[in-house]
Write a protein that holds these residues in place. Structure first.
Motif, PDB file in Angstrom:
ATOM      1  N   MET A   1      12.355 -18.402  15.150  1.00  0.00           N
ATOM      2  CA  MET A   1      11.043 -18.259  14.517  1.00  0.00           C
ATOM      3  C   MET A   1      11.085 -17.164  13.441  1.00  0.00           C
ATOM      4  SD  MET A   1       8.380 -19.966  15.983  1.00  0.00           S
ATOM      5  CE  MET A   1       6.918 -19.012  16.401  1.00  0.00           C
ATOM      6  N   ASN A   2      10.536 -17.466  12.312  1.00  0.00           N
ATOM      7  CA  ASN A   2      10.459 -16.418  11.293  1.00  0.00           C
ATOM      8  C   ASN A   2       9.016 -16.250  10.794  1.00  0.00           C
ATOM      9  OD1 ASN A   2      10.857 -18.953   9.963  1.00  0.00           O
ATOM     10  ND2 ASN A   2      11.049 -17.804   8.068  1.00  0.00           N
ATOM     11  N   ILE A   3       8.664 -14.973  10.666  1.00  0.00           N
ATOM     12  CA  ILE A   3       7.297 -14.607  10.273  1.00  0.00           C
ATOM     13  C   ILE A   3       7.368 -13.974   8.894  1.00  0.00           C
ATOM     14  CG2 ILE A   3       5.235 -13.291  10.918  1.00  0.00           C
ATOM     15  CD1 ILE A   3       6.085 -15.202  13.127  1.00  0.00           C
ATOM     16  N   LEU A   4       6.472 -14.397   8.019  1.00  0.00           N
ATOM     17  CA  LEU A   4       6.435 -13.861   6.657  1.00  0.00           C
ATOM     18  C   LEU A   4       5.234 -12.925   6.511  1.00  0.00           C
ATOM     19  CD1 LEU A   4       7.821 -14.140   3.858  1.00  0.00           C
ATOM     20  CD2 LEU A   4       6.153 -15.942   3.348  1.00  0.00           C
ATOM     21  N   VAL A   5       5.523 -11.716   6.006  1.00  0.00           N
ATOM     22  CA  VAL A   5       4.456 -10.745   5.758  1.00  0.00           C
ATOM     23  C   VAL A   5       4.208 -10.667   4.258  1.00  0.00           C
ATOM     24  CG1 VAL A   5       3.707  -8.345   6.042  1.00  0.00           C
ATOM     25  CG2 VAL A   5       5.246  -9.375   7.737  1.00  0.00           C
ATOM     26  N   LEU A   6       2.966 -10.914   3.845  1.00  0.00           N
ATOM     27  CA  LEU A   6       2.600 -10.808   2.432  1.00  0.00           C
ATOM     28  C   LEU A   6       1.729  -9.569   2.262  1.00  0.00           C
ATOM     29  CD1 LEU A   6       1.597 -14.548   1.761  1.00  0.00           C
ATOM     30  CD2 LEU A   6       3.817 -13.442   1.289  1.00  0.00           C
ATOM     31  N   ASN A   7       2.308  -8.517   1.663  1.00  0.00           N
ATOM     32  CA  ASN A   7       1.515  -7.322   1.405  1.00  0.00           C
ATOM     33  C   ASN A   7       0.870  -7.445   0.035  1.00  0.00           C
ATOM     34  OD1 ASN A   7       0.354  -4.801   1.194  1.00  0.00           O
ATOM     35  ND2 ASN A   7       2.276  -3.771   0.660  1.00  0.00           N
ATOM     36  N   GLY A   8      -0.416  -7.732   0.037  1.00  0.00           N
ATOM     37  CA  GLY A   8      -1.157  -7.931  -1.206  1.00  0.00           C
ATOM     38  C   GLY A   8      -1.770  -6.663  -1.750  1.00  0.00           C
ATOM     39  N   SER A   9      -1.302  -5.507  -1.262  1.00  0.00           N
ATOM     40  CA  SER A   9      -1.796  -4.238  -1.811  1.00  0.00           C
ATOM     41  C   SER A   9      -0.771  -3.682  -2.792  1.00  0.00           C
ATOM     42  CB  SER A   9      -2.014  -3.209  -0.699  1.00  0.00           C
ATOM     43  OG  SER A   9      -2.249  -1.928  -1.285  1.00  0.00           O
ATOM     44  N   PRO A  10      -1.266  -3.105  -3.921  1.00  0.00           N
ATOM     45  CA  PRO A  10      -0.320  -2.461  -4.842  1.00  0.00           C
ATOM     46  C   PRO A  10       0.265  -1.180  -4.251  1.00  0.00           C
ATOM     47  CG  PRO A  10      -2.593  -2.201  -5.597  1.00  0.00           C
ATOM     48  CD  PRO A  10      -2.647  -3.096  -4.399  1.00  0.00           C
ATOM     49  N   ARG A  11      -0.341  -0.686  -3.170  1.00  0.00           N
ATOM     50  CA  ARG A  11       0.104   0.581  -2.573  1.00  0.00           C
ATOM     51  C   ARG A  11       1.026   0.283  -1.385  1.00  0.00           C
ATOM     52  NH1 ARG A  11      -4.165   3.649  -0.507  1.00  0.00           N
ATOM     53  NH2 ARG A  11      -3.078   5.574  -1.023  1.00  0.00           N
ATOM     54  N   LYS A  12       2.323   0.636  -1.596  1.00  0.00           N
ATOM     55  CA  LYS A  12       3.318   0.270  -0.578  1.00  0.00           C
ATOM     56  C   LYS A  12       3.194   1.095   0.682  1.00  0.00           C
ATOM     57  CE  LYS A  12       6.782  -0.775  -3.852  1.00  0.00           C
ATOM     58  NZ  LYS A  12       8.130  -0.479  -4.277  1.00  0.00           N
ATOM     59  N   ASN A  13       2.502   2.226   0.587  1.00  0.00           N
ATOM     60  CA  ASN A  13       2.289   3.035   1.796  1.00  0.00           C
ATOM     61  C   ASN A  13       0.797   3.270   2.020  1.00  0.00           C
ATOM     62  OD1 ASN A  13       3.339   4.290   4.044  1.00  0.00           O
ATOM     63  ND2 ASN A  13       3.322   6.318   3.076  1.00  0.00           N
ATOM     64  N   GLY A  14      -0.017   2.328   1.581  1.00  0.00           N
ATOM     65  CA  GLY A  14      -1.462   2.456   1.734  1.00  0.00           C
ATOM     66  C   GLY A  14      -1.931   1.988   3.109  1.00  0.00           C
ATOM     67  N   THR A  15      -3.236   1.857   3.211  1.00  0.00           N
ATOM     68  CA  THR A  15      -3.841   1.499   4.502  1.00  0.00           C
ATOM     69  C   THR A  15      -3.409   0.107   4.952  1.00  0.00           C
ATOM     70  OG1 THR A  15      -5.746   2.792   3.791  1.00  0.00           O
ATOM     71  CG2 THR A  15      -6.044   1.398   5.725  1.00  0.00           C
ATOM     72  N   VAL A  16      -3.465  -0.850   4.035  1.00  0.00           N
ATOM     73  CA  VAL A  16      -3.102  -2.230   4.403  1.00  0.00           C
ATOM     74  C   VAL A  16      -1.643  -2.281   4.841  1.00  0.00           C
ATOM     75  CG1 VAL A  16      -2.711  -4.545   3.445  1.00  0.00           C
ATOM     76  CG2 VAL A  16      -4.859  -3.360   2.999  1.00  0.00           C
ATOM     77  N   ALA A  17      -0.771  -1.618   4.067  1.00  0.00           N
ATOM     78  CA  ALA A  17       0.663  -1.635   4.405  1.00  0.00           C
ATOM     79  C   ALA A  17       0.894  -1.035   5.790  1.00  0.00           C
ATOM     80  CB  ALA A  17       1.460  -0.874   3.350  1.00  0.00           C
ATOM     81  N   ASN A  18       0.204   0.057   6.094  1.00  0.00           N
ATOM     82  CA  ASN A  18       0.410   0.692   7.404  1.00  0.00           C
ATOM     83  C   ASN A  18      -0.134  -0.168   8.541  1.00  0.00           C
ATOM     84  OD1 ASN A  18       1.921   3.183   7.056  1.00  0.00           O
ATOM     85  ND2 ASN A  18       0.257   3.729   5.676  1.00  0.00           N
ATOM     86  N   LEU A  19      -1.225  -0.857   8.298  1.00  0.00           N
ATOM     87  CA  LEU A  19      -1.738  -1.772   9.329  1.00  0.00           C
ATOM     88  C   LEU A  19      -0.782  -2.956   9.510  1.00  0.00           C
ATOM     89  CD1 LEU A  19      -5.529  -1.652   8.472  1.00  0.00           C
ATOM     90  CD2 LEU A  19      -4.476  -0.878  10.605  1.00  0.00           C
TER      91      LEU A  19
END
Ligand SMILES: Cc1cc2nc3c(=O)[nH]c(=O)nc-3n(C[C@H](O)[C@H](O)[C@H](O)COP(=O)(O)O)c2cc1C
Length: 189
Positions: A1-19
């Motif tokens: 099984m492979n899971i794909l993560v799409l980080n749609g935030s321009p901030r690589k260490n922002g809130t969305v990325a950390n969540l």
């Protein structure tokens, strides 16, 4: 099984990325996880030609939208993270989705939509600066989740959970409670 993560935030260490990292932390080690920072990609805008309704891929010259689109098509599950931008998903995430309609849905001969990812699990993560409950009353987080879910719904995905962080301007810290919730959602894959 492979899971794909799409980080749609321009901030690589922002809130969305950390969540997103917390959701990934909860995923079983037996899964392969691939992480993509969408703002590093070169994606030309959709030209609205509608050729993708009969073709399997976008007809524009090959760019990162094609590469990520094939990954979306082949992944067993999807984790989509976006900051709330104007009560919606981020521009780069929207660009990716616009260029990849056929990875999510086809059209039956009678014109009705036909899901191409039926039953695959998905998670949505979003963050916004508006504090709770106004992030839902004023359709801030609610708008972003609705917009991402529009795509996932037509794809036929099964939503495992939604992770929402509100009020990031006044309180940027992510609570342990929300981090734990994120891991639990990740463990549902
Ligand atoms: C262009 C832009 C538009 C935004 N629009 C909204 C909005 O509509 N509602 C809101 O509550 N916050 C809005 N924000 C704030 C972000 O959602 C917030 O800073 C979020 O925590 C960013 O997450 P990130 O650090 O993961 O990128 C906006 C930020 C930007 C840069």
């Amino acid at each position: 099984m492979n899971i794909l993560v799409l980080n749609g935030s321009p901030r690589k260490n922002g809130t969305v990325a950390n969540l997103l990292k917390s959701v990934v932390d909860g995923i079983s080690n037996s899964y392969d996880v691939e992480w993509i920072n969408l703002y590093e990609l070169n994606i030309k805008p959709c030209i609205g030609c509608m050729k993708c309704r009969t073709d399997q891929e976008c007809i524009l010259p090959q760019d990162d939208a094609h590469i990520v689109g094939r990954k979306i098509r082949d992944a067993d599950g999807l984790i989509v993270g976006t900051p709330t931008h104007w009560g919606n998903m981020s521009a780069q995430l929207k660009l990716l989705f616009d260029r990849n309609v056929p990875m999510f849905m086809g059209e039956k001969p009678n014109g009705m939509p036909c899901p191409r990812q039926k039953g695959k699990p998905a998670v949505i993560v979003t963050a916004c600066s508006t504090p709770w409950p106004f992030n839902f009353i004023a359709a801030e987080s609610r708008g972003a989740i609705r917009a991402v879910n529009e795509v996932l719904h037509y794809g036929g995905y099964r939503l495992l959970g939604k992770i929402v962080k509100s009020g990031t301007k006044a309180n940027p810290t992510i609570s342990n409670r929300l981090l734990t919730k994120s891991k639990i959602v990740g463990s549902k894959f």
